[in-house]
Scaffold this motif. Structure first.
Motif, PDB file in Angstrom:
ATOM      1  N   ARG A   1      14.339   4.074   0.322  1.00 39.88           N
ATOM      2  CA  ARG A   1      12.872   4.112  -0.572  1.00 39.88           C
ATOM      3  C   ARG A   1      13.059   4.014  -2.018  1.00 39.88           C
ATOM      4  O   ARG A   1      12.301   3.080  -2.554  1.00 39.88           O
ATOM      5  N   ARG A   2      14.021   4.842  -2.400  1.00 44.08           N
ATOM      6  CA  ARG A   2      14.383   4.514  -3.930  1.00 44.08           C
ATOM      7  C   ARG A   2      14.721   3.104  -4.410  1.00 44.08           C
ATOM      8  O   ARG A   2      14.466   2.575  -5.111  1.00 44.08           O
TER       9      ARG A   2
ATOM     10  N   ARG B   1       0.692  -1.286  -0.149  1.00 41.89           N
ATOM     11  CA  ARG B   1      -0.143  -0.038  -0.142  1.00 41.89           C
ATOM     12  C   ARG B   1       0.850   1.289   0.000  1.00 41.89           C
ATOM     13  O   ARG B   1       0.547   1.996  -0.776  1.00 41.89           O
ATOM     14  N   THR B   2       1.897   1.331   0.704  1.00 43.29           N
ATOM     15  CA  THR B   2       2.650   2.416   1.037  1.00 43.29           C
ATOM     16  C   THR B   2       4.189   2.061   1.165  1.00 43.29           C
ATOM     17  O   THR B   2       4.181   1.124   2.120  1.00 43.29           O
ATOM     18  N   VAL B   3       4.954   2.864   1.058  1.00 45.07           N
ATOM     19  CA  VAL B   3       6.545   2.672   0.940  1.00 45.07           C
ATOM     20  C   VAL B   3       7.145   3.646   1.591  1.00 45.07           C
ATOM     21  O   VAL B   3       7.004   4.896   0.938  1.00 45.07           O
ATOM     22  N   SER B   4       7.645   3.819   2.923  1.00 37.41           N
ATOM     23  CA  SER B   4       8.107   4.831   3.418  1.00 37.41           C
ATOM     24  C   SER B   4       9.691   4.838   3.550  1.00 37.41           C
ATOM     25  O   SER B   4      10.092   3.760   2.768  1.00 37.41           O
TER      26      SER B   4
ATOM     27  N   VAL C   1      14.937  -3.928   8.616  1.00 41.52           N
ATOM     28  CA  VAL C   1      15.048  -2.426   8.518  1.00 41.52           C
ATOM     29  C   VAL C   1      13.987  -1.940   7.393  1.00 41.52           C
ATOM     30  O   VAL C   1      13.321  -1.185   7.372  1.00 41.52           O
ATOM     31  N   GLU C   2      14.583  -2.723   6.283  1.00 42.18           N
ATOM     32  CA  GLU C   2      14.007  -2.378   4.909  1.00 42.18           C
ATOM     33  C   GLU C   2      12.393  -2.800   4.821  1.00 42.18           C
ATOM     34  O   GLU C   2      11.631  -2.042   4.523  1.00 42.18           O
ATOM     35  N   ALA C   3      12.206  -4.054   5.515  1.00 40.26           N
ATOM     36  CA  ALA C   3      10.764  -4.615   5.490  1.00 40.26           C
ATOM     37  C   ALA C   3       9.825  -3.723   6.409  1.00 40.26           C
ATOM     38  O   ALA C   3       8.663  -3.527   6.322  1.00 40.26           O
ATOM     39  N   GLU C   4      10.462  -3.060   7.400  1.00 39.97           N
ATOM     40  CA  GLU C   4       9.559  -2.266   8.162  1.00 39.97           C
ATOM     41  C   GLU C   4       9.173  -0.735   7.664  1.00 39.97           C
ATOM     42  O   GLU C   4       8.203  -0.353   7.780  1.00 39.97           O
ATOM     43  N   CYS C   5       9.833  -0.672   6.291  1.00 44.11           N
ATOM     44  CA  CYS C   5       9.351   0.501   5.498  1.00 44.11           C
ATOM     45  C   CYS C   5       8.259   0.338   4.613  1.00 44.11           C
ATOM     46  O   CYS C   5       7.622   1.203   4.017  1.00 44.11           O
TER      47      CYS C   5
ATOM     48  N   ASP D   1      13.181   0.429  -6.820  1.00 47.42           N
ATOM     49  CA  ASP D   1      13.960  -0.251  -8.044  1.00 47.42           C
ATOM     50  C   ASP D   1      13.545  -1.591  -7.753  1.00 47.42           C
ATOM     51  O   ASP D   1      13.649  -2.476  -9.047  1.00 47.42           O
ATOM     52  N   MET D   2      13.485  -2.310  -6.624  1.00 45.65           N
ATOM     53  CA  MET D   2      13.273  -3.872  -6.338  1.00 45.65           C
ATOM     54  C   MET D   2      12.054  -4.319  -6.810  1.00 45.65           C
ATOM     55  O   MET D   2      11.896  -5.496  -6.694  1.00 45.65           O
ATOM     56  N   GLY D   3      11.185  -3.357  -6.839  1.00 48.77           N
ATOM     57  CA  GLY D   3       9.736  -3.911  -7.393  1.00 48.77           C
ATOM     58  C   GLY D   3       8.832  -3.705  -6.258  1.00 48.77           C
ATOM     59  O   GLY D   3       7.669  -4.137  -6.569  1.00 48.77           O
ATOM     60  N   LEU D   4       9.077  -3.172  -5.104  1.00 50.51           N
ATOM     61  CA  LEU D   4       8.285  -2.876  -4.135  1.00 50.51           C
ATOM     62  C   LEU D   4       7.395  -1.662  -4.261  1.00 50.51           C
ATOM     63  O   LEU D   4       7.573  -0.747  -3.498  1.00 50.51           O
ATOM     64  N   THR D   5       6.584  -1.725  -5.257  1.00 49.00           N
ATOM     65  CA  THR D   5       5.608  -0.474  -5.382  1.00 49.00           C
ATOM     66  C   THR D   5       4.078  -0.711  -5.110  1.00 49.00           C
ATOM     67  O   THR D   5       3.867  -1.876  -4.962  1.00 49.00           O
TER      68      THR D   5
END
Length: 76
Positions: free
Chosen positions: A26-27, A17-20, A66-70, A31-35
């Motif tokens: 975030r970029r 739903r969102t990426v913080s 840490v990335e998954a928490e975003c 780029d890895m497809g988590l949109t």
């Protein structure tokens, strides 16, 4: 129901739903497809919870906790 990707249990599927996060992180996630709108399946979690392996867009991706928490997800 919404929750962070880092809070998913093995075998759960959801929709991004969102990426913080700050700039570079975030970029990198985008780029890895988590949109927003991408379907994500949590395949594996390391014994201490870091990293996690997910399947999205037909490939496997490993993320640090840490990335998954975003990544805010809607549980399917």
């Amino acid at each position: 129901m919404y929750k962070k990707l880092s809070e998913f249990n093995v075998g759960e599927t959801g929709i991004v739903r969102t990426v913080s996060g700050e700039g570079v992180v975030r970029r990198r996630l985008f780029d890895m497809g988590l949109t927003p709108g991408a379907e994500v399946y949590l395949r594996k979690r390391a014994p201490l919870g870091d990293p996690v392996e997910v399947t999205l867009r037909g490939y496997e991706l490993t993320l640090r906790k840490v990335e998954a928490e975003c990544v805010m997800m809607e549980v399917k």
